[in-house]
Design an enzyme around this catalytic site. Structure first.
Site, PDB file in Angstrom:
ATOM      1  N   HIS A 184      -3.597   6.999   3.138  1.00 22.48           N
ATOM      2  CA  HIS A 184      -3.949   5.680   2.617  1.00 22.48           C
ATOM      3  C   HIS A 184      -5.354   5.330   3.084  1.00 22.48           C
ATOM      4  CE1 HIS A 184      -3.985   1.564   1.535  1.00 22.48           C
ATOM      5  NE2 HIS A 184      -3.703   1.078   2.730  1.00 22.48           N
TER       6      HIS A 184
ATOM      7  N   ASN B  25     -10.109  -0.562   0.136  1.00 27.04           N
ATOM      8  CA  ASN B  25      -8.651  -0.448   0.153  1.00 27.04           C
ATOM      9  C   ASN B  25      -8.103  -1.009  -1.157  1.00 27.04           C
ATOM     10  OD1 ASN B  25      -5.911  -0.601   0.579  1.00 27.04           O
ATOM     11  ND2 ASN B  25      -6.050  -1.611   2.572  1.00 27.04           N
TER      12      ASN B  25
ATOM     13  N   CYS C  16       0.802  -1.221   0.000  1.00 30.04           N
ATOM     14  CA  CYS C  16       0.000   0.000   0.000  1.00 30.04           C
ATOM     15  C   CYS C  16       0.837   1.274   0.000  1.00 30.04           C
ATOM     16  CB  CYS C  16      -0.943   0.003   1.203  1.00 30.04           C
ATOM     17  SG  CYS C  16      -1.974  -1.476   1.340  1.00 30.04           S
TER      18      CYS C  16
END
Length: 341
Positions: free
Chosen positions: A249, A279, A113
Site C-alpha cells: 500500500h 495515497n 485502503c
C-alpha cells in the site's frame, strides 16, 4: 481445483496534477517538508463532476483499449471504495452501466485502503464457489472531494485514481496462492471518515472528512504489513527470498521502508509510485501493479506479494504467481515466462 488469477488490468488517474508547493505555500510549510516526511511529490485531483464511478469506468476503458475482450463473460462487478458516488445505488452498478455490462451482479466493498485485496479474495472465492465466472474488481477513490484542505495530517497525503482487474480462471501454476485478511476495530478511531454514527471522539468529528492519528497508524502499519505478508508467504510455502516483487500500500515511504526491513525484502524489489500519486487508498495497489506490468518490471511467471492496511483498522496480504498471457498483462517488449513444472 481451478487456478484463479488476474486476466486483465487497467488504470486511470485524473488530469489535474497537484504539486506539493501548492500546499506548502498555502499552509506556510517549508519547501520540501512534505516529500521528506512522506515521499510524495505530487498527486492527482479529480475534476468537478468527476466521481468514483467515472474514474472507474475510465480505468475499464483503458483496459479495453489494450484487450477488447477483457470483459467477456464478466458476471459480477465489485468496487472497493470509501468515496462512493452515493450511499446507493452502488458505484459498482453505476460503473457496470457506463461500460455496457447489463444484468450482472454489482456491489461496493468498504475496507478503506485494504479494499482492493479484500475484493480480489472475494472474487476468487465466488468463482471457486460457482457464484461467478469472471469478476471485474475495481479499487479507486476521489478522496480530494472529502478532504479538509487545511488539515496538514491528511490533505497533503491523499490523491485520486482507480485501477481495475478482471479475475478469472488462468492456466495451472499461475494466479492467486493465498490470502490473509484481518481487522481490529479497537484501532478504528486512529483512521476514519465519520458519517451517520457519532461514535468517534467528541469534538473531533467532521462528517465525511478523513481523520487520522498519524503516529498510531504508522506503528500499526509497519507491524501488520510485516506480519500479514509473512503469514501469506508461510501459507503458500514461500519465503521472502522467493518474492520477485513486493507491492505494498502506497501510504508513506517511511512506512514502506520500515516494512521492507521487517520483511527482509529490499527496496529494489518493491514497487513504488506514491511519489506521483500519493495515497489513493483502495487504488494504490492496482495502480502500482499496472505500472510495473506496463513498464516491463513484472513479467509472467514472477512471484508477487501484495500487502495493504487501512481504516478499520484493517489489513490484507496476497501471494500470486503472475500470468501475463493476455494483452494487458505484459509490456509490449516483455514476454511472459513459463512456470517451471
Amino acid at each position: 481445483m481451478k487456478s484463479i488469477g488476474i486476466t486483465a488490468i487497467g488504470m486511470y488517474v485524473p488530469e489535474r496534477v497537484v504539486h506539493n508547493h501548492e500546499f506548502e505555500s498555502r499552509m506556510g510549510i517549508e519547501d520540501g517538508w512534505i516529500e521528506s516526511r512522506s515521499g510524495i511529490r505530487e498527486r492527482r485531483f479529480s475534476a468537478p463532476g468527476e466521481f468514483a464511478s467515472h474514474i472507474g469506468a475510465k480505468a475499464v476503458q483503458d483496459m479495453l483499449a489494450r484487450d477488447p475482450d477483457a470483459l467477456k463473460d464478466v458476471d459480477l462487478v465489485i468496487y472497493a471504495t470509501c468515496t462512493p458516488d452515493a450511499m446507493f445505488p452502488s458505484t459498482a452498478a453505476l460503473v457496470a452501466g457506463q461500460v455496457g455490462l447489463t444484468g450482472v451482479g454489482a456491489y461496493d466493498l468498504s475496507t478503506a485502503c485494504s479494499g482492493f485485496v479484500y475484493a480480489l479474495s472475494m472474487a476468487r472465492g465466488m468463482i471457486l464457489g460457482g457464484s461467478a465466472k469472471n469478476v471485474l474488481v475495481l479499487g479507486g477513490e476521489v478522496l480530494s472531494k472529502a478532504l479538509d484542505q487545511d488539515d496538514r495530517d491528511t490533505a497533503i497525503l491523499f490523491g485520486d485514481g482507480c485501477g481495475c482487474a478482471v479475475v478469472g480462471e488462468v492456466p495451472a501454476g499461475y494466479g492467486f496462492q493465498d490470502f490473509v485478511l484481518g481487522a481490529d476495530s479497537a484501532g478504528g478511531p486512529a483512521l476514519y471518515i465519520s458519517n451517520l454514527a457519532d461514535q468517534f471522539p467528541d469534538g473531533q468529528i467532521m462528517r465525511g472528512v478523513p481523520t487520522m492519528n498519524g503516529r498510531e497508524v504508522f506503528k500499526f502499519a509497519v507491524r501488520v504489513l510485516g506480519d500479514s505478508g509473512t503469514q501469506a508467504l508461510q501459507k503458500s510455502g514461500l519465503s521472502n527470498a522467493d518474492v520477485d516483487w513486493l507491492i505494498p500500500h502506497q501510504a508513506n515511504i517511511r512506512i514502506i521502508e520500515a516494512a521492507t526491513q521487517r520483511f527482509g525484502i529490499p527496496m529494489e524489489k518493491t514497487v513504488i509510485n506514491l511519489d506521483r500519486y500519493g495515497n489513493t487508498s483502495a487504488g494504490t495497489v492496482p495502480l502500482a501493479l499496472y505500472e510495473a506490468v506496463n513498464d516491463g518490471r513484472i513479467q509472467g511467471g514472477q512471484q508477487l506479494l501484495m500487502v495493504v492496511f487501512g481504516g478499520g483498522l484493517s489489513w490484507a496480504a496476497c501471494t500470486m504467481k503472475w500470468w501475463g498471457g493476455r494483452p494487458s498483462l505484459h509490456a509490449q517488449v516483455a514476454q511472459p515466462a513459463e512456470v517451471p513444472a
